[in-house]
Design an enzyme around this catalytic site. Sequence first.
Site, mmCIF file in Angstrom:
data_model
loop_
_atom_site.group_PDB
_atom_site.id
_atom_site.type_symbol
_atom_site.label_atom_id
_atom_site.label_comp_id
_atom_site.label_asym_id
_atom_site.label_seq_id
_atom_site.Cartn_x
_atom_site.Cartn_y
_atom_site.Cartn_z
ATOM 1 N N TYR A 141 -10.480 -8.007 0.617
ATOM 2 C CA TYR A 141 -11.220 -9.146 1.172
ATOM 3 C C TYR A 141 -12.720 -9.019 0.935
ATOM 4 O O TYR A 141 -13.437 -10.013 0.910
ATOM 5 C CB TYR A 141 -10.980 -9.249 2.683
ATOM 6 C CG TYR A 141 -9.791 -10.071 3.083
ATOM 7 C CD1 TYR A 141 -8.500 -9.671 2.756
ATOM 8 C CD2 TYR A 141 -9.957 -11.250 3.803
ATOM 9 C CE1 TYR A 141 -7.409 -10.422 3.143
ATOM 10 C CE2 TYR A 141 -8.866 -12.008 4.190
ATOM 11 C CZ TYR A 141 -7.600 -11.593 3.856
ATOM 12 O OH TYR A 141 -6.523 -12.338 4.238
ATOM 13 N N LYS A 186 0.861 1.083 0.546
ATOM 14 C CA LYS A 186 1.625 0.989 -0.705
ATOM 15 C C LYS A 186 1.244 2.233 -1.509
ATOM 16 O O LYS A 186 0.713 2.150 -2.635
ATOM 17 C CB LYS A 186 1.277 -0.329 -1.422
ATOM 18 C CG LYS A 186 2.084 -0.596 -2.674
ATOM 19 C CD LYS A 186 3.519 -0.998 -2.411
ATOM 20 C CE LYS A 186 4.280 -1.153 -3.717
ATOM 21 N NZ LYS A 186 5.732 -1.390 -3.524
ATOM 22 N N ASP A 219 6.311 -3.162 1.339
ATOM 23 C CA ASP A 219 7.432 -4.031 0.955
ATOM 24 C C ASP A 219 8.638 -3.788 1.858
ATOM 25 O O ASP A 219 9.259 -4.733 2.356
ATOM 26 C CB ASP A 219 7.779 -3.896 -0.542
ATOM 27 C CG ASP A 219 7.922 -2.464 -1.004
ATOM 28 O OD1 ASP A 219 7.563 -1.528 -0.255
ATOM 29 O OD2 ASP A 219 8.400 -2.251 -2.137
ATOM 30 N N ASP A 243 -2.721 -9.239 7.168
ATOM 31 C CA ASP A 243 -2.739 -10.704 7.147
ATOM 32 C C ASP A 243 -1.334 -11.228 6.866
ATOM 33 O O ASP A 243 -0.819 -12.105 7.561
ATOM 34 C CB ASP A 243 -3.718 -11.180 6.061
ATOM 35 C CG ASP A 243 -3.792 -12.693 5.983
ATOM 36 O OD1 ASP A 243 -3.840 -13.329 7.043
ATOM 37 O OD2 ASP A 243 -3.787 -13.234 4.854
ATOM 38 N N ASP A 247 1.662 -13.114 9.631
ATOM 39 C CA ASP A 247 2.275 -14.447 9.479
ATOM 40 C C ASP A 247 3.792 -14.297 9.493
ATOM 41 O O ASP A 247 4.509 -15.108 10.083
ATOM 42 C CB ASP A 247 1.846 -15.116 8.159
ATOM 43 C CG ASP A 247 0.641 -16.044 8.346
ATOM 44 O OD1 ASP A 247 -0.242 -15.708 9.162
ATOM 45 O OD2 ASP A 247 0.593 -17.100 7.684
HETATM 46 C C1 IPM Z 1 -6.405 -15.053 9.277
HETATM 47 C C2 IPM Z 1 -6.683 -16.084 8.207
HETATM 48 C C3 IPM Z 1 -7.945 -15.690 7.454
HETATM 49 C C4 IPM Z 1 -7.710 -14.334 6.813
HETATM 50 C C5 IPM Z 1 -8.427 -16.711 6.397
HETATM 51 C C6 IPM Z 1 -8.639 -18.076 7.003
HETATM 52 C C7 IPM Z 1 -9.660 -16.237 5.694
HETATM 53 O O1 IPM Z 1 -5.603 -16.214 7.357
HETATM 54 O O2 IPM Z 1 -7.263 -14.861 10.156
HETATM 55 O O3 IPM Z 1 -5.327 -14.466 9.275
HETATM 56 O O4 IPM Z 1 -7.114 -14.251 5.745
HETATM 57 O O5 IPM Z 1 -8.122 -13.335 7.416
HETATM 58 MN MN MN Z 2 -3.852 -15.113 7.993
#
Ligand code: IPM
Ligand code: MN
Length: 362
Positions: A141, A186, A219, A243, A247
Site C-alpha cells: 500500500y 506467504k 492462501d 484487507d 472482506d
Molecule cells: C479498507 C478499504 C481501503 C483499504 C481502501 C478504500 C483504500 O478497502 O479500509 O479496507 O484498502 O484499506
Molecule cells: Mn478493504
Amino acid sequence: MHADIVVLPGDGIGPEVTAAAVQVLLAVGKRYGHGFRFSEHLIGGAAIDATGEALPAATLEAARRADAVLLGAVGGPKWSDPRAPVRPEQGLLAIRAALGLFANLRPVAPHPAAFGASPIKPHLLNGVDLVVVRELTGGVYFGRRERSDDRASDLCEYSVGEIERVVRRACELARARRGRLTSVDKANVLETSRLWREVAARVVRDEYPDVELEHQLVDSMAMHLLAKPREYDVIVTENMFGDILTDEASMLAGSLGLLPSASLGEGRVGLYEPIHGSAPDIAGRGIANPYAAILSAALLLRHSLGLDAEAACVEAAVAGVLEAGVFTADLAAEGQAVSTREATLAVIDRLQHDCVVVELRD
Ligand code: IPM
Ligand code: MN
C-alpha cells in the site's frame, strides 16, 4: 468526561452511516453524562471536490488535536478515472500514515440472528469470535509505485520494527482473549513474508511465551477461514492480506455492513471506521446498514475514551436489535428491510431501556 471527536463522513453512504453513529454517541453521552463534541471535516472525494486534495491540511490538523476520529467511507465512480491525479483513497491512506495508525483491529463475531444472511452453514458459525489485526501503514500500500506505457510496479517493503510493533499489539490482544495467535504470510514465495514470519516467531518466543503462535500461508488461510472459523482467536497479517481476508470474513458475519474497525498507533488518537466501502450504488437512499459504523463508535468509546461499559452497552444494543430482526436490506428477507434511520432509532431505543448506568463519572 469530555471528548472531542472529529467526524469524517467522506463519500457515498459514508455521511449516512456516520450520522447514525453520531446519533448513537449523543445518546450514550446523554445517558452516561458525557460531553462529546463533534466537528465535521472533509476527506476523500468530497474533499477533492471542495479543495482539490483528498486529505486537506485542516482535516489532518483537526484529527491530530482530537481524542478520536470517526470515519465513514471514501471513493466512488466520480473520482475513479485511472488518469485522475488524485484519488479519494489517497486521503484515507494519508491519514492512517500521518496519525501512525499501524494496527487495524477488525473483530468478527457473527450474531446467531444473522446466521441466515451468511453463505456459510450455521453449525460452522456457532461460537466464532475472532479479531484480525491488519498492519495498516506498510507493505505494498505504501511502497514506491512506477508506471510506464507497458509496465507497472508496486513495491512491497517491511522493516523489522514495523512487524514487531504490530505483532506485539496482536499479542497483547491475544493475551486478553483466548491466548492464540495466527500469523498469516506467504513465506513460501515472498521475502517480506519470510521476514514477517521470523520476526513474529521471535517476538512471541521472547516476549509473549504464554501466547500460542501458529503460522499460516495466506492462501490456505483464506480456505480455513471459511472451513473452520471457530479455530481462530487473533489473526495478525500484513496490510493487503488483511484487507482481503477481512472482506472474506465479513461473510461469516452475514454482511460487510456489520464489521467495524479500530485503527490504533502508539499515540492517543485512534481512527474508527466500518470496513465497508462507500457503496455508491445505494448512496443517498437511506437504506445503508448503519451497524458497522455504530459498532465502530463502540470501539471508539472503548479504545480512545476508555469507556468500556458504554462500549459494551452499544454492542449489546446492536446485538439486541439484530436479535429482534431489525435488518437493513443487506440482511433482510425480501420486503422486510428497515431504513438506516429506523435501524439507528432501534439501537438508540435499546440503549435507553437496557443500558444500566452503574456509576456516575465526571
Ligand atoms: C479498507 C478499504 C481501503 C483499504 C481502501 C478504500 C483504500 O478497502 O479500509 O479496507 O484498502 O484499506
Ligand atoms: Mn478493504
